[in-house]
Every structure is written in structure tokens, then in C-alpha cells.
Scaffold this active site. Structure first.
Site, PDB file in Angstrom:
ATOM      1  N   CYS A  73       0.828  -1.205   0.000  1.00 53.00           N
ATOM      2  CA  CYS A  73       0.000   0.000   0.000  1.00 53.00           C
ATOM      3  C   CYS A  73       0.871   1.266   0.000  1.00 53.00           C
ATOM      4  CB  CYS A  73      -0.868   0.042   1.237  1.00 53.00           C
ATOM      5  SG  CYS A  73      -2.140  -1.218   1.333  1.00 53.00           S
ATOM      6  N   GLU A  75       0.567   3.970   1.784  1.00 54.72           N
ATOM      7  CA  GLU A  75       0.888   4.502   3.118  1.00 54.72           C
ATOM      8  C   GLU A  75       2.141   3.828   3.685  1.00 54.72           C
ATOM      9  OE1 GLU A  75      -1.985   3.436   1.965  1.00 54.72           O
ATOM     10  OE2 GLU A  75      -3.686   4.524   2.808  1.00 54.72           O
ATOM     11  N   CYS A 112      -5.985   1.188   5.072  1.00 51.81           N
ATOM     12  CA  CYS A 112      -6.447  -0.158   5.433  1.00 51.81           C
ATOM     13  C   CYS A 112      -5.919  -0.542   6.812  1.00 51.81           C
ATOM     14  CB  CYS A 112      -5.997  -1.169   4.380  1.00 51.81           C
ATOM     15  SG  CYS A 112      -4.247  -1.621   4.513  1.00 51.81           S
TER      16      CYS A 112
HETATM   17  N1  THU Z   1      -4.244   0.291  -1.119  1.00 52.67           N
HETATM   18  C1  THU Z   1      -3.439   1.252  -0.603  1.00 52.67           C
HETATM   19  O1  THU Z   1      -2.445   1.656  -1.234  1.00 52.67           O
HETATM   20  N2  THU Z   1      -3.725   1.738   0.620  1.00 52.67           N
HETATM   21  C2  THU Z   1      -4.776   1.327   1.395  1.00 52.67           C
HETATM   22  O2  THU Z   1      -4.881   1.726   2.537  1.00 52.67           O
HETATM   23  C3  THU Z   1      -5.773   0.446   0.823  1.00 52.67           C
HETATM   24  C4  THU Z   1      -5.411  -0.228  -0.454  1.00 52.67           C
HETATM   25  C5  THU Z   1      -3.916  -0.268  -2.426  1.00 52.67           C
HETATM   26  C6  THU Z   1      -3.458  -1.701  -2.373  1.00 52.67           C
HETATM   27  C7  THU Z   1      -3.797  -2.177  -3.760  1.00 52.67           C
HETATM   28  O3  THU Z   1      -2.712  -1.866  -4.636  1.00 52.67           O
HETATM   29  C8  THU Z   1      -4.998  -1.342  -4.159  1.00 52.67           C
HETATM   30  O4  THU Z   1      -5.030  -0.242  -3.272  1.00 52.67           O
HETATM   31  C9  THU Z   1      -6.325  -2.078  -4.072  1.00 52.67           C
HETATM   32  O5  THU Z   1      -6.498  -2.651  -2.835  1.00 52.67           O
END
Ligand code: THU
Length: 160
Positions: A73, A75, A112
Site C-alpha cells: 500500500c 501509506e 487499510c
Molecule cells: N491500497 C493502498 O495503497 N492503501 C490502502 O490503505 C488500501 C489499499 C492499495 C493496495 C492495492 O494496490 C490497491 O489499493 C487495491 O487494494
């Protein structure tokens, strides 16, 4: 039996124009880096901009993998980079913007659970709160005064 109640609270800004100048500029950086996300599978792009107390701004976006769980992710890309470059700096605030290439969203998109846990580690380590601002592509921005608001009853080193 007794019950405990945990109070959590967010501020809601109508748009980035309602943010103070520093946060506004940080969010613009999150938006820019979001556009460079490597998200060929989900088509969901997230950008994060981390402001440190030494004035540095560290950016991150989500990086996906054909082996799906191997991606990371935005973050965590950003806070891990901040932690590795400036291990003694404190994180003051994190701005996050997320949207889908397929269904652009105006819904403020929170980090997340795994990212909350990772950010929580830094908040505990530095013993000062981290402000979290999050938004969709456009629209309202939610602000949490600390990560703790997003992850009450968190697991931390004191349980080890
Ligand atoms: N994702 C993030 O980058 N941050 C989050 O807090 C939630 C999800 C990304 C992971 C993945 O590449 C895409 O979003 C779909 O889940």
C-alpha cells in the site's frame, strides 16, 4: 459484565481549499504521487505524503505485483521510506488520496487495517500523535488528530 465505550472523532473539510496552506500543499503532493501508482491489477491508485518534523516530505504510492499479496500500500511505502531515511525524525502528518481509474471516487478513503497498524508503530515509537488526512480523488477530506482514532485498542510492544 461491563461495557467500555471508545470515543473517536474526525474533522471533515469540504475540499482541499479548506485546509491550512501546509496541509493543502501536502495533499497536492499525495494527489500527484497517486497518479504514478503502479496499480495495473486493481486500477486503484493511492498516494501518500508524509511530513516529518525536520521539514522533509516523503512520498509513496501503491506498488502491485502479479503475485497479488506481494504488493504494498501507498501509506506503508511512504512511512517505511520515511523510517528508513530519517529514523530519528517524527512524523507530523500524513495526507492520503485514493481513487479508482474505473470508478473515480469522492469518498474519503481511509488507510487499510495493515497500514493503520504500521502507522501506529511509528506513533508509539515517537510518542506524539500523527495527523492523518484522507480523501478520494476530489471532495471531502477527513482528518484524524491521531492514528489512535483509527485504530483503538491497538496491539503494541507492551503486549509482548
Ligand atoms: N491500497 C493502498 O495503497 N492503501 C490502502 O490503505 C488500501 C489499499 C492499495 C493496495 C492495492 O494496490 C490497491 O489499493 C487495491 O487494494
Amino acid at each position: 459484565m461491563k461495557k467500555i465505550t471508545i470515543h473517536t472523532e474526525f474533522s471533515v473539510f469540504e475540499s482541499i481549499n479548506e485546509l491550512d496552506q501546509q496541509t493543502h500543499d501536502l495533499m497536492l503532493k499525495a494527489i500527484e504521487i497517486r497518479k504514478k501508482a503502479y496499480a495495473p491489477y486493481s486500477k486503484f491508485r493511492v498516494g501518500a505524503a508524509v511530513l516529518l518534523d525536520n521539514g522533509e516530505i516523503i512520498l509513496g504510492n501503491n506498488q502491485e505485483s502479479a503475485a497479488y499479496p506481494s504488493g504494498l500500500c501507498a501509506e506503508r511505502v511512504a512511512v517505511f521510506q520515511a523510517g528508513s531515511l530519517y529514523p530519528d525524525a517524527k512524523i507530523l502528518k500524513i495526507a492520503i488520496s485514493a481513487t479508482s481509474d474505473i470508478h473515480p471516487t469522492q469518498k474519503p478513503t481511509p488507510p487499510c487495517g495493515a497500514c493503520r497498524q504500521s502507522i501506529s508503530e511509528y506513533e508509539q515509537k515517537q510518542t506524539t500523535p500523527i495527523e492523518i488526512y484522507f480523501m478520494g480523488e476530489t471532495g471531502e477530506i477527513y482528518k484524524s488528530d491521531s492514528l489512535e482514532n483509527l485504530l483503538p485498542l491497538s496491539f503494541d510492544k507492551d503486549f509482548l
